[in-house]
Enzyme design. Sequence first.
Site, mmCIF file in Angstrom:
data_model
loop_
_atom_site.group_PDB
_atom_site.id
_atom_site.type_symbol
_atom_site.label_atom_id
_atom_site.label_comp_id
_atom_site.label_asym_id
_atom_site.label_seq_id
_atom_site.Cartn_x
_atom_site.Cartn_y
_atom_site.Cartn_z
ATOM 1 N N GLY A 11 0.837 -1.201 0.000
ATOM 2 C CA GLY A 11 0.000 0.000 0.000
ATOM 3 C C GLY A 11 0.870 1.248 0.000
ATOM 4 O O GLY A 11 1.862 1.303 0.713
ATOM 5 N N ARG A 72 1.058 -5.028 -5.729
ATOM 6 C CA ARG A 72 1.014 -6.252 -4.922
ATOM 7 C C ARG A 72 1.415 -7.372 -5.889
ATOM 8 O O ARG A 72 0.983 -7.396 -7.038
ATOM 9 C CB ARG A 72 -0.385 -6.447 -4.345
ATOM 10 C CG ARG A 72 -0.729 -5.303 -3.365
ATOM 11 C CD ARG A 72 -1.506 -5.775 -2.158
ATOM 12 N NE ARG A 72 -1.243 -4.934 -0.991
ATOM 13 C CZ ARG A 72 -1.882 -3.784 -0.713
ATOM 14 N NH1 ARG A 72 -2.815 -3.328 -1.506
ATOM 15 N NH2 ARG A 72 -1.590 -3.114 0.385
ATOM 16 N N ASP A 103 4.358 -4.277 6.334
ATOM 17 C CA ASP A 103 4.857 -5.551 6.853
ATOM 18 C C ASP A 103 4.915 -6.643 5.787
ATOM 19 O O ASP A 103 5.805 -7.487 5.815
ATOM 20 C CB ASP A 103 4.089 -5.997 8.107
ATOM 21 C CG ASP A 103 2.619 -6.224 7.849
ATOM 22 O OD1 ASP A 103 2.111 -5.743 6.809
ATOM 23 O OD2 ASP A 103 1.972 -6.876 8.677
ATOM 24 N N THR A 125 3.995 3.133 5.659
ATOM 25 C CA THR A 125 2.579 2.747 5.673
ATOM 26 C C THR A 125 1.811 3.733 6.547
ATOM 27 O O THR A 125 2.360 4.229 7.535
ATOM 28 C CB THR A 125 2.380 1.305 6.228
ATOM 29 O OG1 THR A 125 0.992 1.112 6.545
ATOM 30 C CG2 THR A 125 3.172 1.046 7.492
ATOM 31 N N ASP A 127 -0.579 2.843 8.322
ATOM 32 C CA ASP A 127 -1.193 2.070 9.414
ATOM 33 C C ASP A 127 -0.424 2.132 10.730
ATOM 34 O O ASP A 127 -0.973 1.804 11.782
ATOM 35 C CB ASP A 127 -1.330 0.592 8.990
ATOM 36 C CG ASP A 127 -2.164 0.433 7.727
ATOM 37 O OD1 ASP A 127 -3.022 1.294 7.481
ATOM 38 O OD2 ASP A 127 -1.946 -0.539 6.978
ATOM 39 N N ASP A 129 1.814 0.159 11.812
ATOM 40 C CA ASP A 129 1.728 -1.179 12.410
ATOM 41 C C ASP A 129 3.016 -1.993 12.283
ATOM 42 O O ASP A 129 2.987 -3.216 12.312
ATOM 43 C CB ASP A 129 0.566 -1.954 11.766
ATOM 44 C CG ASP A 129 0.741 -2.108 10.257
ATOM 45 O OD1 ASP A 129 1.648 -1.475 9.687
ATOM 46 O OD2 ASP A 129 -0.034 -2.862 9.645
ATOM 47 N N ARG A 171 -5.991 -1.014 8.849
ATOM 48 C CA ARG A 171 -5.994 -2.487 8.808
ATOM 49 C C ARG A 171 -6.225 -3.052 10.202
ATOM 50 O O ARG A 171 -7.186 -2.664 10.847
ATOM 51 C CB ARG A 171 -4.702 -3.005 8.174
ATOM 52 C CG ARG A 171 -4.605 -2.555 6.703
ATOM 53 C CD ARG A 171 -4.090 -3.639 5.844
ATOM 54 N NE ARG A 171 -2.684 -3.874 6.097
ATOM 55 C CZ ARG A 171 -1.876 -4.431 5.221
ATOM 56 N NH1 ARG A 171 -2.334 -4.827 4.050
ATOM 57 N NH2 ARG A 171 -0.611 -4.612 5.512
HETATM 58 P P1 ADP Z 1 2.284 -3.940 2.724
HETATM 59 O O1 ADP Z 1 3.750 -3.971 2.424
HETATM 60 O O2 ADP Z 1 1.714 -2.563 2.589
HETATM 61 O O3 ADP Z 1 1.961 -4.608 4.041
HETATM 62 P P2 ADP Z 1 1.285 -6.310 1.285
HETATM 63 O O4 ADP Z 1 0.963 -7.074 2.507
HETATM 64 O O5 ADP Z 1 0.316 -6.360 0.160
HETATM 65 O O6 ADP Z 1 1.546 -4.762 1.570
HETATM 66 O O7 ADP Z 1 2.689 -6.857 0.727
HETATM 67 C C1 ADP Z 1 3.298 -6.274 -0.403
HETATM 68 C C2 ADP Z 1 4.012 -7.325 -1.231
HETATM 69 O O8 ADP Z 1 5.078 -7.909 -0.451
HETATM 70 C C3 ADP Z 1 3.182 -8.513 -1.669
HETATM 71 O O9 ADP Z 1 2.380 -8.251 -2.800
HETATM 72 C C4 ADP Z 1 4.269 -9.530 -1.987
HETATM 73 O O10 ADP Z 1 4.853 -9.268 -3.244
HETATM 74 C C5 ADP Z 1 5.302 -9.254 -0.893
HETATM 75 N N1 ADP Z 1 5.117 -10.212 0.216
HETATM 76 C C6 ADP Z 1 4.144 -10.226 1.147
HETATM 77 N N2 ADP Z 1 4.255 -11.290 1.973
HETATM 78 C C7 ADP Z 1 5.340 -11.976 1.541
HETATM 79 C C8 ADP Z 1 5.990 -13.190 1.974
HETATM 80 N N3 ADP Z 1 5.534 -13.891 3.018
HETATM 81 N N4 ADP Z 1 7.084 -13.575 1.291
HETATM 82 C C9 ADP Z 1 7.559 -12.872 0.232
HETATM 83 N N5 ADP Z 1 6.982 -11.748 -0.223
HETATM 84 C C10 ADP Z 1 5.892 -11.281 0.418
#
Ligand code: ADP
Length: 319
Positions: A11, A72, A103, A125, A127, A129, A171
């Site tokens: 995000g 994403r 995260d 972010t 959030d 968090d 979130r």
């Molecule tokens: P944010 O970083 O804002 O929390 P997301 O949770 O959508 O957003 O995560 C962003 C991107 O990070 C995901 O689309 C994916 O490419 C990568 N990602 C998330 N979880 C994992 C994981 N367990 N292992 C590897 N890459 C991950």
Amino acid sequence: MKKIGVLTSGGDSPGMNPAIRAVVRKAIYHNLEVYGIYGGYSGLINGNIKKLELGSVGDIIHRGGTMLYTARCPEFKSKEGQQQGIEQLKSHGIEGLVVIGGDGSYRGAKALTEQGYPCVGVPGTIDNDIPGTEFTIGFDTALNTVIDAIDKIRDTATSHERTFVIEVMGRDAGDLALWAGLSGGAETILIPEENYDMDEIIERLKKGHERGKKHSIIVVAEGVTSGTEFGKKLQEATNFDTRVSVLGHIQRGGSPTAFDRVLAARLGARAVELLIEGKGGRAVGMEQNKIVDYDIIEALGRKHTLDMNLARLAQELSI
Ligand code: ADP
């Protein structure tokens, strides 16, 4: 280390641009080459990589969003996806990577680190968090956007003697709702870290009404329940004229506040220093106004905690 990369992922948050600027300028200051990876991990897998110069990050310090775009990318959760990413980096001669994101993005950086590729995480972010930092880049700007909205809603709520339910993002974390509720003078704040008692909320609203309160503002974190559903229930239970405002994505945009710009500058610059020092697998943060860094793998095992004293204070001040 001679060449580093930078990407934004997950995000978006206001302040990602000044963070990118800090990474690029700090790296060039130390005679490194910097490469921008466009479109998060998706751009990494597809090799959407371009060299950045001093001028590439000109005129972005005040802009929301991210000039590197974000995405994403589910494929990056697999080992093959991660290996493709590492191959792309190596084919450009890039020896370390700064990941700006939330995260989920940290998990991606952690996966690369576990495979021996040095990454440093920068918390971006709205959030708030991420464990290991009191504030994430974007939180302060989003908070100010929410307060601006609450202040405006308060004007119309008073004129019409209405109850307003305002749903805010965050979130699973209640930080944005709590800080916005406290600084916006909300009567009630619902956060995921705490159970709420509908009867008690109704009682408080009724008492306020009897005392002559012209309006009531209730801030609901999206991680608790839908503001629309909650508003419906409240209207039925109290018969007060109740309206709902779901603030949505306006919270993610806008020019970053001075606080977020300074935080972005400090954290982005520190991330580059860590790579220069040969320290990959770290994440940067701010604790008690000091820039700190910690093990990214260990950090993800920790839990972000909300300051519950603030929740108590908000309640005391809204009697
Ligand atoms: P944010 O970083 O804002 O929390 P997301 O949770 O959508 O957003 O995560 C962003 C991107 O990070 C995901 O689309 C994916 O490419 C990568 N990602 C998330 N979880 C994992 C994981 N367990 N292992 C590897 N890459 C991950």
